[in-house]
Motif scaffolding. Sequence first.
Motif, PDB file in Angstrom:
ATOM      1  N   ARG A  84       0.774  -1.226  -0.067  1.00  0.00           N
ATOM      2  CA  ARG A  84       0.010  -0.022  -0.020  1.00  0.00           C
ATOM      3  C   ARG A  84       1.030   1.231   0.113  1.00  0.00           C
ATOM      4  O   ARG A  84       0.233   2.233  -0.457  1.00  0.00           O
ATOM      5  CB  ARG A  84      -0.852   0.031   1.344  1.00  0.00           C
ATOM      6  N   HIS A  85       2.044   1.073   0.430  1.00  0.00           N
ATOM      7  CA  HIS A  85       2.999   2.416   0.367  1.00  0.00           C
ATOM      8  C   HIS A  85       3.130   2.968  -1.009  1.00  0.00           C
ATOM      9  O   HIS A  85       3.376   4.149  -1.133  1.00  0.00           O
ATOM     10  CB  HIS A  85       4.603   1.928   0.988  1.00  0.00           C
ATOM     11  N   LEU A  86       2.886   1.937  -2.093  1.00  0.00           N
ATOM     12  CA  LEU A  86       3.174   2.514  -3.472  1.00  0.00           C
ATOM     13  C   LEU A  86       1.795   3.469  -3.803  1.00  0.00           C
ATOM     14  O   LEU A  86       2.282   4.458  -4.654  1.00  0.00           O
ATOM     15  CB  LEU A  86       2.911   1.534  -4.134  1.00  0.00           C
ATOM     16  N   LEU A  87       0.748   3.117  -3.225  1.00  0.00           N
ATOM     17  CA  LEU A  87      -0.335   3.995  -3.512  1.00  0.00           C
ATOM     18  C   LEU A  87      -0.298   5.422  -2.434  1.00  0.00           C
ATOM     19  O   LEU A  87      -0.522   6.328  -2.898  1.00  0.00           O
ATOM     20  CB  LEU A  87      -1.769   3.408  -3.086  1.00  0.00           C
ATOM     21  N   ARG A  88       0.287   5.269  -1.363  1.00  0.00           N
ATOM     22  CA  ARG A  88       0.364   6.334  -0.310  1.00  0.00           C
ATOM     23  C   ARG A  88       1.374   7.513  -0.984  1.00  0.00           C
ATOM     24  O   ARG A  88       1.425   8.492  -0.455  1.00  0.00           O
ATOM     25  CB  ARG A  88       0.836   5.813   1.228  1.00  0.00           C
ATOM     26  N   SER A  89       2.283   7.067  -1.803  1.00  0.00           N
ATOM     27  CA  SER A  89       3.512   7.851  -2.347  1.00  0.00           C
ATOM     28  C   SER A  89       2.856   8.894  -3.105  1.00  0.00           C
ATOM     29  O   SER A  89       3.357   9.792  -3.219  1.00  0.00           O
ATOM     30  CB  SER A  89       4.422   7.075  -3.226  1.00  0.00           C
ATOM     31  N   VAL A  90       1.318   8.494  -3.743  1.00  0.00           N
ATOM     32  CA  VAL A  90       0.666   9.641  -4.526  1.00  0.00           C
ATOM     33  C   VAL A  90      -0.363  10.247  -3.561  1.00  0.00           C
ATOM     34  O   VAL A  90      -0.442  11.455  -3.769  1.00  0.00           O
ATOM     35  CB  VAL A  90       0.079   8.787  -5.751  1.00  0.00           C
ATOM     36  N   SER A  91      -0.872   9.485  -2.872  1.00  0.00           N
ATOM     37  CA  SER A  91      -2.133  10.126  -2.034  1.00  0.00           C
ATOM     38  C   SER A  91      -2.082   9.512  -0.748  1.00  0.00           C
ATOM     39  O   SER A  91      -2.307   8.313  -0.542  1.00  0.00           O
ATOM     40  CB  SER A  91      -3.470   9.639  -2.659  1.00  0.00           C
ATOM     41  N   ARG A  92      -1.633  10.231  -0.034  1.00  0.00           N
ATOM     42  CA  ARG A  92      -1.419   9.866   1.525  1.00  0.00           C
ATOM     43  C   ARG A  92      -2.776   9.027   2.253  1.00  0.00           C
ATOM     44  O   ARG A  92      -2.624   8.032   2.808  1.00  0.00           O
ATOM     45  CB  ARG A  92      -1.157  11.157   2.526  1.00  0.00           C
ATOM     46  N   ASP A  93      -3.857   9.606   1.701  1.00  0.00           N
ATOM     47  CA  ASP A  93      -5.328   8.762   2.403  1.00  0.00           C
ATOM     48  C   ASP A  93      -5.647   7.958   1.432  1.00  0.00           C
ATOM     49  O   ASP A  93      -6.928   7.209   1.552  1.00  0.00           O
ATOM     50  CB  ASP A  93      -5.808  10.033   2.729  1.00  0.00           C
ATOM     51  N   ILE A  94      -5.024   7.563   0.287  1.00  0.00           N
ATOM     52  CA  ILE A  94      -5.285   6.682  -0.740  1.00  0.00           C
ATOM     53  C   ILE A  94      -6.781   7.137  -1.316  1.00  0.00           C
ATOM     54  O   ILE A  94      -7.727   6.523  -1.293  1.00  0.00           O
ATOM     55  CB  ILE A  94      -5.307   5.361  -0.443  1.00  0.00           C
ATOM     56  N   SER A  95      -6.728   8.484  -1.828  1.00  0.00           N
ATOM     57  CA  SER A  95      -8.047   9.087  -2.236  1.00  0.00           C
ATOM     58  C   SER A  95      -8.433   8.202  -3.498  1.00  0.00           C
ATOM     59  O   SER A  95      -7.454   8.243  -4.577  1.00  0.00           O
ATOM     60  CB  SER A  95      -8.069  10.309  -2.551  1.00  0.00           C
ATOM     61  N   LEU A  96      -9.616   7.823  -3.789  1.00  0.00           N
ATOM     62  CA  LEU A  96      -9.863   7.024  -5.029  1.00  0.00           C
ATOM     63  C   LEU A  96      -9.887   7.861  -6.421  1.00  0.00           C
ATOM     64  O   LEU A  96      -9.101   7.464  -7.296  1.00  0.00           O
ATOM     65  CB  LEU A  96     -11.231   6.232  -4.892  1.00  0.00           C
ATOM     66  N   PRO A  97     -10.208   9.033  -6.281  1.00  0.00           N
ATOM     67  CA  PRO A  97     -10.403   9.820  -7.459  1.00  0.00           C
ATOM     68  C   PRO A  97      -8.779  10.251  -7.868  1.00  0.00           C
ATOM     69  O   PRO A  97      -8.498  10.214  -8.826  1.00  0.00           O
ATOM     70  CB  PRO A  97     -10.962  11.276  -7.043  1.00  0.00           C
ATOM     71  N   GLU A  98      -8.028  10.351  -6.785  1.00  0.00           N
ATOM     72  CA  GLU A  98      -6.623  10.563  -6.984  1.00  0.00           C
ATOM     73  C   GLU A  98      -5.671   9.406  -7.593  1.00  0.00           C
ATOM     74  O   GLU A  98      -5.110   9.524  -8.453  1.00  0.00           O
ATOM     75  CB  GLU A  98      -5.930  10.899  -5.962  1.00  0.00           C
ATOM     76  N   ILE A  99      -6.037   8.438  -7.267  1.00  0.00           N
ATOM     77  CA  ILE A  99      -5.440   6.999  -7.554  1.00  0.00           C
ATOM     78  C   ILE A  99      -5.913   6.442  -8.884  1.00  0.00           C
ATOM     79  O   ILE A  99      -5.167   6.086  -9.773  1.00  0.00           O
ATOM     80  CB  ILE A  99      -5.526   5.822  -6.426  1.00  0.00           C
ATOM     81  N   LEU A 100      -7.289   6.566  -9.110  1.00  0.00           N
ATOM     82  CA  LEU A 100      -7.673   6.098 -10.258  1.00  0.00           C
ATOM     83  C   LEU A 100      -8.037   7.085 -11.454  1.00  0.00           C
ATOM     84  O   LEU A 100      -8.293   6.929 -12.547  1.00  0.00           O
ATOM     85  CB  LEU A 100      -9.338   5.625  -9.884  1.00  0.00           C
ATOM     86  N   GLY A 101      -7.950   8.458 -11.034  1.00  0.00           N
ATOM     87  CA  GLY A 101      -8.037   9.432 -12.116  1.00  0.00           C
ATOM     88  C   GLY A 101      -7.013  10.345 -12.425  1.00  0.00           C
ATOM     89  O   GLY A 101      -7.131  11.414 -13.061  1.00  0.00           O
ATOM     90  N   THR A 102      -5.751  10.286 -11.932  1.00  0.00           N
ATOM     91  CA  THR A 102      -4.536  11.093 -12.266  1.00  0.00           C
ATOM     92  C   THR A 102      -3.598  10.226 -12.828  1.00  0.00           C
ATOM     93  O   THR A 102      -3.309   9.014 -12.485  1.00  0.00           O
ATOM     94  CB  THR A 102      -4.197  11.913 -10.951  1.00  0.00           C
ATOM     95  N   LYS A 103      -2.641  11.055 -13.703  1.00  0.00           N
ATOM     96  CA  LYS A 103      -1.375  10.129 -14.327  1.00  0.00           C
ATOM     97  C   LYS A 103      -0.483   9.579 -13.003  1.00  0.00           C
ATOM     98  O   LYS A 103      -0.185   8.298 -13.241  1.00  0.00           O
ATOM     99  CB  LYS A 103      -0.732  11.100 -15.169  1.00  0.00           C
ATOM    100  N   ASP A 104      -0.339  10.116 -12.106  1.00  0.00           N
ATOM    101  CA  ASP A 104       0.506   9.852 -10.885  1.00  0.00           C
ATOM    102  C   ASP A 104      -0.200   8.683 -10.213  1.00  0.00           C
ATOM    103  O   ASP A 104       0.621   7.784  -9.738  1.00  0.00           O
ATOM    104  CB  ASP A 104       0.982  10.812 -10.211  1.00  0.00           C
ATOM    105  N   GLY A 105      -1.346   8.886  -9.974  1.00  0.00           N
ATOM    106  CA  GLY A 105      -2.108   7.838  -9.294  1.00  0.00           C
ATOM    107  C   GLY A 105      -2.339   6.564 -10.256  1.00  0.00           C
ATOM    108  O   GLY A 105      -1.944   5.427  -9.824  1.00  0.00           O
ATOM    109  N   ILE A 106      -2.418   6.635 -11.458  1.00  0.00           N
ATOM    110  CA  ILE A 106      -2.419   5.513 -12.283  1.00  0.00           C
ATOM    111  C   ILE A 106      -1.067   4.676 -12.468  1.00  0.00           C
ATOM    112  O   ILE A 106      -1.225   3.439 -12.114  1.00  0.00           O
ATOM    113  CB  ILE A 106      -2.973   5.789 -13.472  1.00  0.00           C
ATOM    114  N   ALA A 107      -0.181   5.474 -12.328  1.00  0.00           N
ATOM    115  CA  ALA A 107       1.350   5.006 -12.516  1.00  0.00           C
ATOM    116  C   ALA A 107       1.565   4.165 -11.146  1.00  0.00           C
ATOM    117  O   ALA A 107       1.842   2.899 -11.297  1.00  0.00           O
ATOM    118  CB  ALA A 107       2.283   6.109 -12.669  1.00  0.00           C
ATOM    119  N   ALA A 108       1.006   4.799  -9.929  1.00  0.00           N
ATOM    120  CA  ALA A 108       1.283   3.892  -8.862  1.00  0.00           C
ATOM    121  C   ALA A 108       0.300   2.824  -8.630  1.00  0.00           C
ATOM    122  O   ALA A 108       0.512   1.720  -8.082  1.00  0.00           O
ATOM    123  CB  ALA A 108       0.904   5.113  -7.667  1.00  0.00           C
ATOM    124  N   LEU A 109      -1.076   2.932  -8.999  1.00  0.00           N
ATOM    125  CA  LEU A 109      -1.790   1.888  -9.184  1.00  0.00           C
ATOM    126  C   LEU A 109      -1.242   0.627 -10.291  1.00  0.00           C
ATOM    127  O   LEU A 109      -1.342  -0.577  -9.479  1.00  0.00           O
ATOM    128  CB  LEU A 109      -3.232   2.232  -9.779  1.00  0.00           C
TER     129      LEU A 109
END
Length: 141
Positions: free
Chosen positions: A74-99
């Motif tokens: 999960r640290h991979l996701l937190r590197s982009v979004s500390r609280d693992i915000s789904l819009p951030e993880i699923l909808g931004t370039k950095d979030g998708i790379a981390a995902l």
Amino acid sequence: MANRFPPSMKPTTHFTSLKREVFGRVTQCRIGHCFSGEYYNRFVPSENVNCPCGEELQTREHILRTCPRYEDHRHLLRSVSRDISLPEILGTKDGIAALAKFLEESGAFTKTGTPRRPQETPSFEDEPDPVDSDDESDDGG
């Protein structure tokens, strides 16, 4: 929440840079058509909807944010979004790379929920020996 990019005539960076299998899981995760109880509940009611960790309904959010099976990654996701915000993880370039990295390393959203083993390239030595036949009657004459 994942549809935050305008249409484009060119393939995305993720499309051209990710392994095909990982790209498929990223896309499935982003649109919600993935191996999860949430999906099964709606489209495949004969499948179990519980998470192996004990959660009553396995959701995309549960897998990404709280399932203990994936805590080590999960640290991979937190590197982009500390609280693992789904819009951030699923909808931004950095979030998708981390995902993508999270999915590749953790095996999340596969049927088994575990990382896929790399397929080994078959070698000549693995081939069975041909059957030696001295019988000429098999050629039709």
